[in-house]
Write an enzyme that holds these catalytic residues in place. Structure first.
Site, PDB file in Angstrom:
ATOM      1  CG  ASP A   1      58.554  -4.804  34.759  1.00 13.59           C
ATOM      2  OD1 ASP A   1      59.700  -4.611  33.998  1.00 13.59           O
ATOM      3  OD2 ASP A   1      57.667  -5.159  34.174  1.00 13.59           O
TER       4      ASP A   1
ATOM      5  CG  HIS B   1      58.788  -8.048  32.610  1.00 11.55           C
ATOM      6  ND1 HIS B   1      57.993  -7.084  32.378  1.00 11.55           N
ATOM      7  CD2 HIS B   1      58.723  -9.026  31.742  1.00 11.55           C
ATOM      8  CE1 HIS B   1      57.221  -7.540  31.169  1.00 11.55           C
ATOM      9  NE2 HIS B   1      57.954  -8.393  30.678  1.00 11.55           N
TER      10      HIS B   1
ATOM     11  CB  SER C   1      55.070  -8.838  29.038  1.00 15.32           C
ATOM     12  OG  SER C   1      56.304  -8.746  28.245  1.00 15.32           O
TER      13      SER C   1
END
Lengths: 375, 205
Positions: A319, A352, A154
């Protein structure tokens, strides 16, 4: 509880840098401190160091546990340890709390030397570029000339990418997981909702809430709740909670009816209990601003021409916050520049947050890549 | 390793050697449906090519990463968008075209992203395959090793069919090689005597 193949009990360290740091915003910090942890041993050639970059809410405590709190397992403990994919028998692994963080590195909770009071809202906005510049000071401190790898998921992946651009000679492998070369309008929109939740909390006091002896807990809680929705996939949320009722019947009130409401409230409350609101605001802005192509008329391939590292890029099928297509943008920009890249699109149900899980295939891919890194 | 695995390895090496013969040293190569990256590794080691593999299968991608081969996990049935025009010298599709649906699009896209394409595929009109059909059964052979109910192949075609399609798509056949099941080159009626075919293709100039 100590985990299998854990690095065991770890102790955070702290380092102070007295040289001023010029920030991308134009502001400057007169000096700063970083807290960090290390696992494994730096080899004689100093060629086996791996930096683990954290995302929005993570910190320097990446693996192992603290002696006084056996439950305090590091946030990426499933990846790091002797015999684990990021093997501490081979690598010297470094976790750091970023500049502006709230786990001990210099940030809004620190004392402003100019006023003798906490920075609060006066702490300058720091960016991904600034974080990496600060991490480079830590690398100097540890006598690491070049990282064998910089890895992150991320926002952490953005730092790995930024390392390859700001210090092309100091990173051999960039491992960019569940990340993106910049936020989309939708990503920024979610961040703005989170920020407005905090800023409009009556306890925010323009960011100087500590002076009033309060924290904008309701705002933080809402920010975390909306964030959490974006971390999970619709299918996983459906599987985990569905429409299950807390009390077995409709209550016809605004208290918790559905289990998902209970879960979000719990996550929100937990987060508001330990995370600093100014750090949250600042970190979401760092996410929004990150865009290496910005200075290249939006041309990511041109922006990545500087990179020399070999890349590992991975995304997760469910995601939707940083969808696989966003990782492919990075991959094709690297391909344009003839850089080495391995790109895996991993089937995982957890949205995610998949990058934090120990999905067997995901970890096998990470292990395979890391095993091929020479030290 | 048992006999059939050993035999498969030999066939693989044979396949690679034929393809490598068409790839000049130091080239930029794209391998579509690259499996675990063995061909690219072979080409890197023997020809010092700068190669990328494309693969959809998870286990194969893991294999590529283990082999230290650059790999991009995408589905090429939708085309090669993202790959720039003429960004490779050679694009290879080794015994994978018959397992894909979008035959025309893939062939067209291959010659968009590379100067030349190398294609190998099993010939359904090979003598033994014709005999199998004449005997009432779908062929199972060295180059078509799957029973009809478990084959990954979705396109069943012959040298004659393939050449006709190339003509239709404006693709020039620059070289063709065919081999029988024993790996011997075939020159007489390759559509009948060739079990495995290799083509070097380009755009009509």
């Amino acid at each position: 509880m100590p985990q299998e193949n854990s690095v065991g009990v770890v102790v955070p360290q702290r380092v102070r840098f007295n040289e001023a740091l010029a920030l991308r915003s134009g502001a400057s910090l007169p000096g700063f401190e970083l807290v960090f942890e290390t696992y494994g041993t730096l080899n004689a050639a100093r060629s086996n160091a791996v930096l683990v970059c954290h995302a929005l809410s993570g910190g320097h405590h990446v693996a192992g546990t603290y002696a006084d709190d056996p439950k305090s397992v590091g946030w990426w403990d499933n990846l790091i340890g002797p015999g684990k994919p990021l093997d501490t028998n081979k690598f010297f692994v470094v976790g750091v709390n970023n500049l502006g963080g709230c786990y001990g590195s210099t940030g809004p909770l620190s004392t402003n030397p100019e006023t003798g009071k906490r920075y609060g809202a006066d702490f300058p906005l720091v960016t991904v570029e600034d974080w990496v510049a600060a991490q480079a000071r830590l690398a100097d401190h540890l006598h690491v000339d070049a990282w064998a790898a910089v890895i992150g998921g991320s926002l952490g992946g953005m730092q790995a990418l930024e390392w390859s651009l700001q210090f092309p000679e100091r990173i051999r492998h960039a491992m960019v997981i569940a990340s993106a070369p910049k936020l989309s309008a939708q990503n920024i929109a979610f961040n703005e909702v989170a920020r407005q939740a905090i800023i409009s909390d009556p306890d925010f006091h323009g960011g100087h809430y500590t002076e009033h002896g309060v924290v904008p807990a309701n705002g933080l809680r809402l920010a975390r709740m909306v964030g959490h929705i974006t971390y999970l996939s619709d299918s996983q949320m459906g599987e985990k909670f569905g429409r299950r009722l807390r009390h077995g019947e409709h209550k016809f009130s605004y208290d918790v009816d559905f289990e998902i409401e209970s879960y979000l409230r719990y996550q929100g409350d937990k987060f508001a209990g330990f995370f600093d609101a100014n750090t949250y605001l600042m970190t979401t802005k760092a996410l929004d601003y990150f865009d290496p192509a910005y200075d290249f008329d939006g041309n990511l391939a041109a922006a990545l021409a500087r990179a020399k590292a070999k890349f590992f890029v991975a995304s997760f099928s469910t995601d939707w916050r940083f969808a696989p297509a966003r990782s492919r943008e990075i991959v094709f920009a690297l391909l344009h520049n003839r850089r080495h890249v391995a790109y895996a699109e991993i089937d995982c149900d957890a949205g995610h947050d998949s990058f934090l899980l120990d999905d067997a295939h995901y970890h096998a891919v990470l292990r395979a890549y890391l095993e091929n890194i020479s030290v | 390793m048992n006999m059939s695995q050993l035999r498969a390895k030999e066939r693989e090496r044979f396949d690679f050697a034929v393809i490598a013969n068409w790839i000049p040293p130091g080239e930029r190569v794209l391998d579509l449906g690259c499996g675990d990256g063995t061909l690219l590794r072979y080409l890197r080691e023997t020809k010092e090519v700068a190669g990328y593999g494309v693969e959809i299968d998870h286990a194969s991608v893991l294999g590529c990463i283990r082999n230290g081969v650059d790999v991009i996990q995408i589905d090429i049935e939708g085309g090669l968008s993202g790959f720039e025009d003429q960004s490779f010298n050679h694009v290879i599709i080794s015994q994978a075209l018959q397992a894909m649906h979008a035959t025309e699009r893939i062939l067209t896209e291959m010659l968009r992203v590379a100067e030349e394409a190398v294609v190998s595929f099993p010939n359904f009109a090979y003598r033994a395959n014709r005999a199998a059909i004449a005997g009432g059964h779908m062929p199972v052979s060295e180059d078509l090793p799957y029973a009809w109910y478990e084959t990954p192949n979705v396109r069943f075609f012959t040298l004659a069919d393939f050449e006709e399609l190339c003509g239709k798509l404006g693709i020039e056949i620059r070289e063709r090689l065919a081999f029988d099941e024993g790996g011997q080159p075939v020159s007489d009626d390759p559509n009948l005597n060739g079990s495995l075919a290799f083509y070097r293709l380009g755009r009509l100039r």
